[in-house]
Design an enzyme around this catalytic site. Structure first.
Site, mmCIF file in Angstrom:
data_model
loop_
_atom_site.group_PDB
_atom_site.id
_atom_site.type_symbol
_atom_site.label_atom_id
_atom_site.label_comp_id
_atom_site.label_asym_id
_atom_site.label_seq_id
_atom_site.Cartn_x
_atom_site.Cartn_y
_atom_site.Cartn_z
ATOM 1 C CB CYS A 1 -5.550 6.397 9.972
ATOM 2 S SG CYS A 1 -6.198 4.837 8.885
ATOM 3 C CE LYS B 1 -2.453 2.403 3.526
ATOM 4 N NZ LYS B 1 -1.632 3.070 3.983
ATOM 5 C CG ASP C 1 2.733 1.306 9.605
ATOM 6 O OD1 ASP C 1 3.679 1.472 9.225
ATOM 7 O OD2 ASP C 1 2.043 0.693 9.455
ATOM 8 C CB VAL D 1 6.904 6.335 14.140
ATOM 9 C CG1 VAL D 1 7.182 6.705 12.768
ATOM 10 C CG2 VAL D 1 8.009 5.357 14.533
#
Length: 457
Positions: free
Chosen positions: A138, A40, A328, A350
């Site tokens: 997000c 992505k 992630d 992060v």
């Protein structure tokens, strides 16, 4: 209906998701094989890069995710002809008819996506102007576009803030410059690359992000005719060229999705073969996965992740930019850490608000405490800012079913894993957000033997 729910429904609808709530009967191991396609975080940027070419581009291994549909719509309102073979995972993009788009059209297609900001450099080169609406994405922390605007201003863009968004012009064209990022931001690095390749003269970017997806974007731009060098000290140098051609490229696999399914295998006591996953880009994750007690086998066509039996072990994780442990990766892995024997620490460096997803886990029985201190050994830029950015996970605890609501993309997939791991039944709402980054995740859950139903089917 709140904004998150609206975003979730819109995202799910783009890829044909029939409902936005899943009821899961948990406690069963996931087992089987699934395939991951292109990342992505690369594919959407590669689509934008096609704007820079004077001939058509072809991108392969494209996942069927809602963010791809968003960028496709944005390209089309700017006059790009896009052919999308969803089944084959192939995009053909012809930018010959690029034109300005109305703010309302951009806003309608972008929704809460932040991708329009990356259109600015290519559009300034092609048209001399660009418009972007207010940006979303997000809600996991402060992701200001100030970096982007400052970067574009350094190249010579004239920026005008309007009530509905931002208008940019380049009356004298864009010119290469020296830029030093205070933090190796992926988005800002992408902005520099997409802008500098056609700017007059040379650009030097220090403090750059060097994630695999960034390097693959550089590969694409080089295929198009760009001149880009990357030094070992995070300095990227770009020599601007007069024109670029289209590209043909197979996208790098999605290492975030691969790590998510690996975490699902470990948390549920399962065995998942992730086709398309490769070792080199997952080196840091694989080390932590093994330390926790997970097992894996590297094959030419993918990686098998499985729980070998026995107790899981606690670990200390500090997220970081590449080559560190990706932010992630931590959310899906936290579910497995609730089953580890002892105390684990996750220090998030992060995004300062990435632990919003743990409220649901605590509701399901997890023992997780959040702290504003930098736990784990290394101070970070959030240490003195009172953000809850360190998590202490005590285990093992048994999760139980609950009604939970997806807050964001990676947190949402973590909630799915939690529901699949938990004893009893869970009702997970706002799952459409997950389709932003996980292609065909409903089909993949079925392939792995998950027991669930989608409300509305």
């Amino acid at each position: 209906m709140n904004t998150v729910a609206n975003d979730a429904r819109a995202a799910g609808a783009r890829v044909g998701l029939s409902g936005d709530t899943i009821t899961i009967n948990g406690g069963h191991p996931l087992s089987g094989r699934i395939e991951v396609k292109g990342a992505k975080n690369l594919v959407t940027k590669a689509m934008v890069a096609a704007l820079l070419g004077e001939s058509p581009s072809e991108l392969r291994d494209v996942p069927d995710i809602s963010d791809v549909r968003v960028v496709k719509g944005l390209l089309e309102v700017h006059g790009v002809k896009v052919e999308h073979d969803v089944a084959a995972g192939v995009l053909k993009l012809d930018p010959a008819g690029v034109e300005s788009a109305h703010m309302t059209d951009i806003d309608a297609h972008a929704g809460s996506s932040r991708i329009p900001i990356l259109f600015c450099g290519p559009l300034l080169h092609r048209l001399g102007e660009a418009f972007i609406p207010d940006l979303g994405g997000c809600r996991i922390g402060d992701r200001p576009i100030d970096y982007h605007l400052e970067v574009l201003g350094n190249f010579g863009a004239v920026i005008e803030k309007l009530p509905s968004g931002i208008r940019m012009t380049a009356p004298d064209g864009l010119v290469g410059t020296k830029i030093s990022l205070p933090y190796p931001s992926v988005g800002a690095t992408e902005q520099v690359l997409l802008t500098a390749v056609r700017a007059k003269g040379k650009t030097e970017l220090s403090g750059a992000a060097i994630e695999p997806e960034i390097m693959d974007l550089i590969n694409i731009l080089q295929k198009m005719g760009a001149i880009i060098s990357v030094d070992t000290d995070r300095v990227i140098r770009i020599e601007g060229v007069d024109k670029l051609e289209g590209y043909t490229h197979r996208a790098l696999f999605d290492r975030n999705e691969a790590a998510s399914w690996a975490s699902a295998a470990l948390a549920t006591g399962g065995d998942i073969f992730v086709g398309g996953a490769q070792q080199a880009e997952m080196l840091t994750f694989l080390n932590i996965f093994r330390k926790v007690g997970g097992a894996f086998e590297i094959h030419d066509d993918g990686i098998r992740f499985f729980h070998p039996g026995g107790e899981l072990k606690p670990v200390v994780i500090e997220t970081d930019v590449h080559p560190g442990f990706m932010t992630d990766w931590q959310q899906p892995l936290v579910i497995a850490l609730t089953k580890a024997q002892g105390v684990s620490i996750v220090h998030e460096t992060v995004y300062e608000q990435r632990f919003g997803f743990v409220d649901a886990l605590i509701k399901m029985g997890a023992n997780i405490q959040l702290h504003s201190e930098c736990l784990g050994g290394h101070p970070c830029r959030f240490g003195q800012r009172n953000f809850l950015h360190s998590a202490v996970i005590s285990g093992p605890t048994e999760l139980h079913g609950a009604d939970i609501e997806v807050p964001d993309l990676r947190g949402g997939f973590s909630h799915l894993i939690a529901a699949l791991t938990a004893k009893g039944t869970s009702r997970v709402s706002n799952v459409g957000i997950i389709s932003r980054g996980y292609g065909d995740f409903i089909t993949k859950l079925r392939q792995l033997g998950a027991d669930f139903v989608i409300e509305g089917e």
